[in-house]
Design a protein around this motif. Structure first.
Motif, PDB file in Angstrom:
ATOM      1  N   VAL A   1       0.870  -1.169   0.000  1.00 49.43           N
ATOM      2  CA  VAL A   1       0.000   0.000   0.000  1.00 49.43           C
ATOM      3  C   VAL A   1       0.906   1.218   0.000  1.00 49.43           C
ATOM      4  O   VAL A   1       1.777   1.366   0.859  1.00 49.43           O
ATOM      5  CB  VAL A   1      -0.934  -0.005   1.230  1.00 49.43           C
ATOM      6  N   LEU A   2       0.684   2.082  -0.990  1.00 47.87           N
ATOM      7  CA  LEU A   2       1.573   3.213  -1.204  1.00 47.87           C
ATOM      8  C   LEU A   2       1.132   4.443  -0.427  1.00 47.87           C
ATOM      9  O   LEU A   2      -0.035   4.581  -0.073  1.00 47.87           O
ATOM     10  CB  LEU A   2       1.621   3.519  -2.697  1.00 47.87           C
ATOM     11  N   PRO A   3       2.056   5.361  -0.195  1.00 50.34           N
ATOM     12  CA  PRO A   3       1.711   6.572   0.551  1.00 50.34           C
ATOM     13  C   PRO A   3       0.705   7.432  -0.202  1.00 50.34           C
ATOM     14  O   PRO A   3       0.691   7.453  -1.432  1.00 50.34           O
ATOM     15  CB  PRO A   3       3.047   7.295   0.713  1.00 50.34           C
ATOM     16  N   PRO A   4      -0.129   8.172   0.517  1.00 51.69           N
ATOM     17  CA  PRO A   4      -1.132   9.033  -0.124  1.00 51.69           C
ATOM     18  C   PRO A   4      -0.514  10.069  -1.056  1.00 51.69           C
ATOM     19  O   PRO A   4      -1.177  10.546  -1.967  1.00 51.69           O
ATOM     20  CB  PRO A   4      -1.833   9.720   1.050  1.00 51.69           C
ATOM     21  N   THR A   5       0.769  10.406  -0.884  1.00 51.72           N
ATOM     22  CA  THR A   5       1.427  11.386  -1.750  1.00 51.72           C
ATOM     23  C   THR A   5       1.493  10.923  -3.191  1.00 51.72           C
ATOM     24  O   THR A   5       1.721  11.720  -4.092  1.00 51.72           O
ATOM     25  CB  THR A   5       2.853  11.678  -1.251  1.00 51.72           C
ATOM     26  N   VAL A   6       1.281   9.630  -3.452  1.00 48.03           N
ATOM     27  CA  VAL A   6       1.334   9.098  -4.810  1.00 48.03           C
ATOM     28  C   VAL A   6      -0.025   9.223  -5.498  1.00 48.03           C
ATOM     29  O   VAL A   6      -0.140   9.042  -6.692  1.00 48.03           O
ATOM     30  CB  VAL A   6       1.789   7.613  -4.766  1.00 48.03           C
ATOM     31  N   ALA A   7      -1.067   9.577  -4.750  1.00 52.98           N
ATOM     32  CA  ALA A   7      -2.436   9.454  -5.248  1.00 52.98           C
ATOM     33  C   ALA A   7      -2.917  10.531  -6.208  1.00 52.98           C
ATOM     34  O   ALA A   7      -3.965  10.370  -6.795  1.00 52.98           O
ATOM     35  CB  ALA A   7      -3.397   9.390  -4.059  1.00 52.98           C
ATOM     36  N   ALA A   8      -2.193  11.624  -6.411  1.00 49.64           N
ATOM     37  CA  ALA A   8      -2.757  12.670  -7.270  1.00 49.64           C
ATOM     38  C   ALA A   8      -1.686  13.357  -8.110  1.00 49.64           C
ATOM     39  O   ALA A   8      -0.531  13.437  -7.732  1.00 49.64           O
ATOM     40  CB  ALA A   8      -3.465  13.703  -6.406  1.00 49.64           C
TER      41      ALA A   8
ATOM     42  N   ALA B   1       4.260   1.527 -13.256  1.00 52.26           N
ATOM     43  CA  ALA B   1       3.555   0.284 -12.940  1.00 52.26           C
ATOM     44  C   ALA B   1       3.150  -0.441 -14.220  1.00 52.26           C
ATOM     45  O   ALA B   1       3.280  -1.663 -14.323  1.00 52.26           O
ATOM     46  CB  ALA B   1       2.334   0.581 -12.082  1.00 52.26           C
ATOM     47  N   ARG B   2       2.675   0.294 -15.204  1.00 52.89           N
ATOM     48  CA  ARG B   2       2.259  -0.306 -16.478  1.00 52.89           C
ATOM     49  C   ARG B   2       3.442  -1.009 -17.143  1.00 52.89           C
ATOM     50  O   ARG B   2       3.325  -2.134 -17.624  1.00 52.89           O
ATOM     51  CB  ARG B   2       1.689   0.778 -17.392  1.00 52.89           C
ATOM     52  N   LYS B   3       4.598  -0.340 -17.157  1.00 53.77           N
ATOM     53  CA  LYS B   3       5.790  -0.950 -17.746  1.00 53.77           C
ATOM     54  C   LYS B   3       6.211  -2.180 -16.954  1.00 53.77           C
ATOM     55  O   LYS B   3       6.553  -3.206 -17.528  1.00 53.77           O
ATOM     56  CB  LYS B   3       6.946   0.054 -17.776  1.00 53.77           C
ATOM     57  N   ALA B   4       6.201  -2.070 -15.631  1.00 49.48           N
ATOM     58  CA  ALA B   4       6.626  -3.195 -14.789  1.00 49.48           C
ATOM     59  C   ALA B   4       5.676  -4.384 -14.938  1.00 49.48           C
ATOM     60  O   ALA B   4       6.109  -5.535 -14.934  1.00 49.48           O
ATOM     61  CB  ALA B   4       6.708  -2.754 -13.328  1.00 49.48           C
ATOM     62  N   MET B   5       4.386  -4.130 -15.078  1.00 48.04           N
ATOM     63  CA  MET B   5       3.407  -5.218 -15.239  1.00 48.04           C
ATOM     64  C   MET B   5       3.608  -5.969 -16.548  1.00 48.04           C
ATOM     65  O   MET B   5       3.260  -7.142 -16.653  1.00 48.04           O
ATOM     66  CB  MET B   5       1.982  -4.670 -15.181  1.00 48.04           C
TER      67      MET B   5
ATOM     68  N   ILE C   1       3.989  -8.601 -11.266  1.00 41.85           N
ATOM     69  CA  ILE C   1       2.996  -7.742 -10.625  1.00 41.85           C
ATOM     70  C   ILE C   1       1.634  -8.205 -11.125  1.00 41.85           C
ATOM     71  O   ILE C   1       1.395  -8.270 -12.327  1.00 41.85           O
ATOM     72  CB  ILE C   1       3.232  -6.263 -10.980  1.00 41.85           C
ATOM     73  N   TYR C   2       0.732  -8.542 -10.196  1.00 43.26           N
ATOM     74  CA  TYR C   2      -0.606  -9.002 -10.554  1.00 43.26           C
ATOM     75  C   TYR C   2      -1.548  -7.837 -10.832  1.00 43.26           C
ATOM     76  O   TYR C   2      -2.297  -7.848 -11.784  1.00 43.26           O
ATOM     77  CB  TYR C   2      -1.211  -9.848  -9.431  1.00 43.26           C
TER      78      TYR C   2
ATOM     79  N   GLY D   1     -11.102   5.412  -3.182  1.00 42.47           N
ATOM     80  CA  GLY D   1     -10.435   6.525  -2.526  1.00 42.47           C
ATOM     81  C   GLY D   1      -9.290   6.126  -1.617  1.00 42.47           C
ATOM     82  O   GLY D   1      -8.653   6.984  -1.022  1.00 42.47           O
ATOM     83  N   ALA D   2      -9.001   4.852  -1.488  1.00 44.97           N
ATOM     84  CA  ALA D   2      -7.881   4.387  -0.671  1.00 44.97           C
ATOM     85  C   ALA D   2      -6.579   4.655  -1.433  1.00 44.97           C
ATOM     86  O   ALA D   2      -6.605   4.910  -2.635  1.00 44.97           O
ATOM     87  CB  ALA D   2      -8.036   2.906  -0.374  1.00 44.97           C
ATOM     88  N   PRO D   3      -5.452   4.571  -0.749  1.00 40.37           N
ATOM     89  CA  PRO D   3      -4.175   4.773  -1.456  1.00 40.37           C
ATOM     90  C   PRO D   3      -3.947   3.700  -2.522  1.00 40.37           C
ATOM     91  O   PRO D   3      -4.561   2.642  -2.493  1.00 40.37           O
ATOM     92  CB  PRO D   3      -3.132   4.635  -0.345  1.00 40.37           C
ATOM     93  N   TYR D   4      -3.038   4.005  -3.440  1.00 42.50           N
ATOM     94  CA  TYR D   4      -2.663   3.033  -4.456  1.00 42.50           C
ATOM     95  C   TYR D   4      -2.119   1.772  -3.807  1.00 42.50           C
ATOM     96  O   TYR D   4      -1.533   1.812  -2.734  1.00 42.50           O
ATOM     97  CB  TYR D   4      -1.575   3.589  -5.370  1.00 42.50           C
ATOM     98  N   PHE D   5      -2.300   0.659  -4.514  1.00 46.79           N
ATOM     99  CA  PHE D   5      -1.715  -0.590  -4.047  1.00 46.79           C
ATOM    100  C   PHE D   5      -1.052  -1.298  -5.212  1.00 46.79           C
ATOM    101  O   PHE D   5      -1.378  -1.058  -6.379  1.00 46.79           O
ATOM    102  CB  PHE D   5      -2.776  -1.507  -3.417  1.00 46.79           C
TER     103      PHE D   5
END
Length: 155
Positions: A20-27, A38-42, A52-53, A60-64
């Motif tokens: 679960v990533l920090p909220p600072t990544v969310a916007a 993430a798209r490249k890594a997937m 990466i699944y 509204g939760a942080p990125y995962f």
């Protein structure tokens, strides 16, 4: 700070690791950078790279980030518990790491922040590389948002 937990995906049923990533990544720009990384890594599909699944944002939760669960330890933990590895074991680790990097670089993807904890040794002795591209995107997002300290994925 990134929180890592064990998780079970229901469909298809499989064990995994959930970060679960920090909220600072969310916007904004940090989120866009994270999504691109993430798209490249997937898209990486190689036996020496932890798959990466899923990557997402739920209600509204942080990125995962959901990855395959590797039953083992990072190289850093192995070195702390066992000390220096014998030369044949070092060669196995280096071969796996370079194979992963060579494959990823051939697909225009860089790890961005490879560290010993990203080299995972499973219980059968197999070596895989984790956190491709994601670690740097998380770190950059935390710095741009004024985060304190390095936002690195745990284990």
């Amino acid at each position: 700070m990134v929180i890592s937990v064990l998780a079970v995906e229901l469909a298809p049923p499989r064990a995994g690791a959930l970060k679960v990533l920090p909220p600072t990544v969310a916007a904004g720009a940090p989120a866009d950078r994270f999504k691109d990384a993430a798209r490249k890594a997937m898209a990486l599909n190689h036996p020496t790279i932890v798959p990466i699944y899923r990557v997402g944002l739920r209600a509204g939760a942080p990125y995962f980030v959901a990855t395959k669960l590797v039953d083992g330890q990072g190289l850093d933990a192995v070195l702390r518990s066992q000390g220096a590895l014998p030369i044949p074991a070092i060669l196995v680790v280096l071969y796996a790491a370079t194979a992963a990097l060579r494959y990823a670089h051939g697909r225009n993807t860089v790890h961005g922040h490879l560290r010993s904890g990203d080299l995972l040794l499973d219980t059968s002795g197999r070596v895989t590389v984790s956190d491709f591209g994601i670690a740097r995107a998380i770190e950059d997002a935390a710095v741009r948002a004024g985060g304190i300290g390095a936002a690195r994925p745990a284990g």
